[in-house]
Design an enzyme around this catalytic site. Structure first.
Site, PDB file in Angstrom:
ATOM      1  N   GLU A   1      -4.736   2.151  -4.438  1.00 17.23           N
ATOM      2  CA  GLU A   1      -3.281   2.220  -4.290  1.00 17.23           C
ATOM      3  C   GLU A   1      -2.738   0.943  -3.677  1.00 17.23           C
ATOM      4  O   GLU A   1      -1.673   0.918  -3.083  1.00 17.23           O
ATOM      5  CB  GLU A   1      -2.877   3.429  -3.432  1.00 17.23           C
ATOM      6  CG  GLU A   1      -3.300   3.367  -1.982  1.00 17.23           C
ATOM      7  CD  GLU A   1      -4.650   4.009  -1.724  1.00 17.23           C
ATOM      8  OE1 GLU A   1      -4.892   4.415  -0.583  1.00 17.23           O
ATOM      9  OE2 GLU A   1      -5.475   4.096  -2.645  1.00 17.23           O
TER      10      GLU A   1
ATOM     11  N   ASP B   1      -1.310   9.142 -10.619  1.00 14.20           N
ATOM     12  CA  ASP B   1      -1.153   8.038 -11.572  1.00 14.20           C
ATOM     13  C   ASP B   1       0.319   7.726 -11.811  1.00 14.20           C
ATOM     14  O   ASP B   1       0.712   6.564 -11.969  1.00 14.20           O
ATOM     15  CB  ASP B   1      -1.820   8.394 -12.903  1.00 14.20           C
ATOM     16  CG  ASP B   1      -3.342   8.430 -12.814  1.00 14.20           C
ATOM     17  OD1 ASP B   1      -3.876   7.986 -11.787  1.00 14.20           O
ATOM     18  OD2 ASP B   1      -3.972   8.919 -13.770  1.00 14.20           O
TER      19      ASP B   1
ATOM     20  N   ASN C   1      -2.246  12.599  -3.565  1.00 16.85           N
ATOM     21  CA  ASN C   1      -3.145  12.819  -4.688  1.00 16.85           C
ATOM     22  C   ASN C   1      -3.824  14.182  -4.599  1.00 16.85           C
ATOM     23  O   ASN C   1      -3.933  14.912  -5.583  1.00 16.85           O
ATOM     24  CB  ASN C   1      -4.215  11.717  -4.694  1.00 16.85           C
ATOM     25  CG  ASN C   1      -4.356  11.058  -6.050  1.00 16.85           C
ATOM     26  OD1 ASN C   1      -3.539  11.249  -6.926  1.00 16.85           O
ATOM     27  ND2 ASN C   1      -5.405  10.289  -6.212  1.00 16.85           N
TER      28      ASN C   1
ATOM     29  N   ASP D   1       0.854  -1.187   0.000  1.00 16.27           N
ATOM     30  CA  ASP D   1       0.000   0.000   0.000  1.00 16.27           C
ATOM     31  C   ASP D   1       0.891   1.238   0.000  1.00 16.27           C
ATOM     32  O   ASP D   1       1.872   1.315   0.748  1.00 16.27           O
ATOM     33  CB  ASP D   1      -0.911   0.001   1.224  1.00 16.27           C
ATOM     34  CG  ASP D   1      -1.934   1.123   1.167  1.00 16.27           C
ATOM     35  OD1 ASP D   1      -3.039   0.878   0.639  1.00 16.27           O
ATOM     36  OD2 ASP D   1      -1.637   2.227   1.660  1.00 16.27           O
TER      37      ASP D   1
END
Length: 354
Positions: free
Chosen positions: A262, A235, A226, A218
């Site tokens: 993620e 991304d 983000n 993770d």
């Protein structure tokens, strides 16, 4: 009097209203794809997708745009692929049926030719056959032979065309199969691929008595990252982790997948806990050693870190219980400060880290 259409319309309105409420409460974006995901969630017709959403919202409190894209690709576009595969299967069946019909015609033609030759041979054997009749028989044999030859040539040409058509359909079907198992953003396997590989590895491990290990990964503080730099940069982070995984996982039969927003997984057949932990550490240190640069400006965005959990299948494990224990190790690594790998010997009993 039937109220079916009215009831369907009323239900659609209720689902739409529920979708907007869910999108408002749990989604960082309001896009057509987000609406489609939440509408499908509200309808309850995709239980696997609902489970994935519950897992993501329980962990992060919201769905990012990346989560939405992944869910849409896996559970909505995946159905489009299934329809396309059905269409190609129908084409393949029709092509095979056409070949079988041509073969049956050829068989009937050959059988008739054989019967004709037998009858003509009997005429030739007749001592009373005149020269004129003999000439007629030979002419008939030549004509029949030409017909059979022409039919065989037609069948041969049709078979060549069908072979090319079937080969093209086979390649298209294989491409569709791979697309249905691939995460479009990273090129790794998707959740379906991950679950299939994990079940297969656990079954093989149980049957053969060989170890199977699982690594779950993770990205630390991904939501904050983000929100700060935007989804395009997010991304880029996801692709970075995927690249590192490919670089450092070389075990035969390993499956690398992105199975959540993620979240990543590595299924390692024929691999014990110590070896799996070493693989996980190589991935972690390599990710940490990369400096992320914003492509549009060249700005350094600092380091990305990941937390990892590692577990190895026990005798009473199935795919679900193995994933739960690897997840528990991952959550323990998060609570211990992130940017670390913990296996089940370090994370403590499952109840302590769940």
């Amino acid at each position: 009097m039937s109220h079916g259409p009215d009831l369907d319309r009323d239900r659609s309105f209720v689902l739409a209203q529920r979708s907007f409420e869910l999108m408002r409460d749990y989604c960082a974006c309001a896009t057509p794809r987000a609406y489609a995901v939440w509408y499908l969630y509200a309808s309850g017709t995709q239980p696997l997708m609902n489970d994935a959403i519950k897992r993501l919202t329980a962990q992060n409190g919201t769905l990012t745009n990346t989560d939405i894209e992944s869910l849409h690709d896996t559970y909505i576009d995946g159905r489009r692929l299934a329809v396309e595969v059905d269409r190609m299967n129908s084409s393949l069946i029709a092509e095979v049926e056409g070949i079988m019909e041509m073969i049956e015609v050829s068989i009937r033609s050959t059988a008739q030719y054989g019967e004709s030759l037998q009858a003509l041979s009997q005429d030739i054997a007749n001592t009373a056959t005149t020269r004129t009749r003999l000439r007629e028989i030979v002419t008939t044999i030549i004509a029949n032979t030409r017909d059979v030859t022409a039919n065989n040539r037609t069948l041969e040409a049709r078979m060549r065309e069908s072979r090319s058509e079937i080969e093209g359909l086979r390649e298209t079907l294989e491409a569709a199969r791979l697309e249905s198992l691939t995460d479009a953003l990273t090129g790794l396997g998707n959740r379906k691929s991950f679950e299939t590989a994990l079940h297969r590895a656990c079954d093989a491990s149980q049957a053969g008595g060989r170890p199977t290990s699982l690594i779950v990964i993770d990205i630390d503080y991904f939501k904050r990252f983000n929100d700060l730099y935007g989804h395009l940069t997010g991304d880029q982070v996801l692709r970075l982790v995927a690249i590192v995984m490919r670089e450092h996982v070389g075990q035969p039969g390993a499956t690398l997948a992105r199975f959540g927003g993620e979240e990543f997984g590595i299924v390692l057949p024929e691999t014990d806990l110590a070896e799996a932990r070493a693989v996980a550490e190589r991935v972690r240190t390599s990710v940490t050693g990369r400096e992320l640069v914003k492509r549009s400006t060249g700005e350094s965005l600092g380091k990305v870190t990941v937390s990892l959990g590692v577990a190895t299948r026990r005798e009473d494990d199935n795919a679900v219980s193995l994933l739960e224990r690897a997840d528990a190790c991952l959550f323990a690594a998060k609570r211990a400060g992130r940017n670390r790998t913990l296996d089940e010997t370090e994370a403590g009993p499952l109840r302590d880290v769940a």
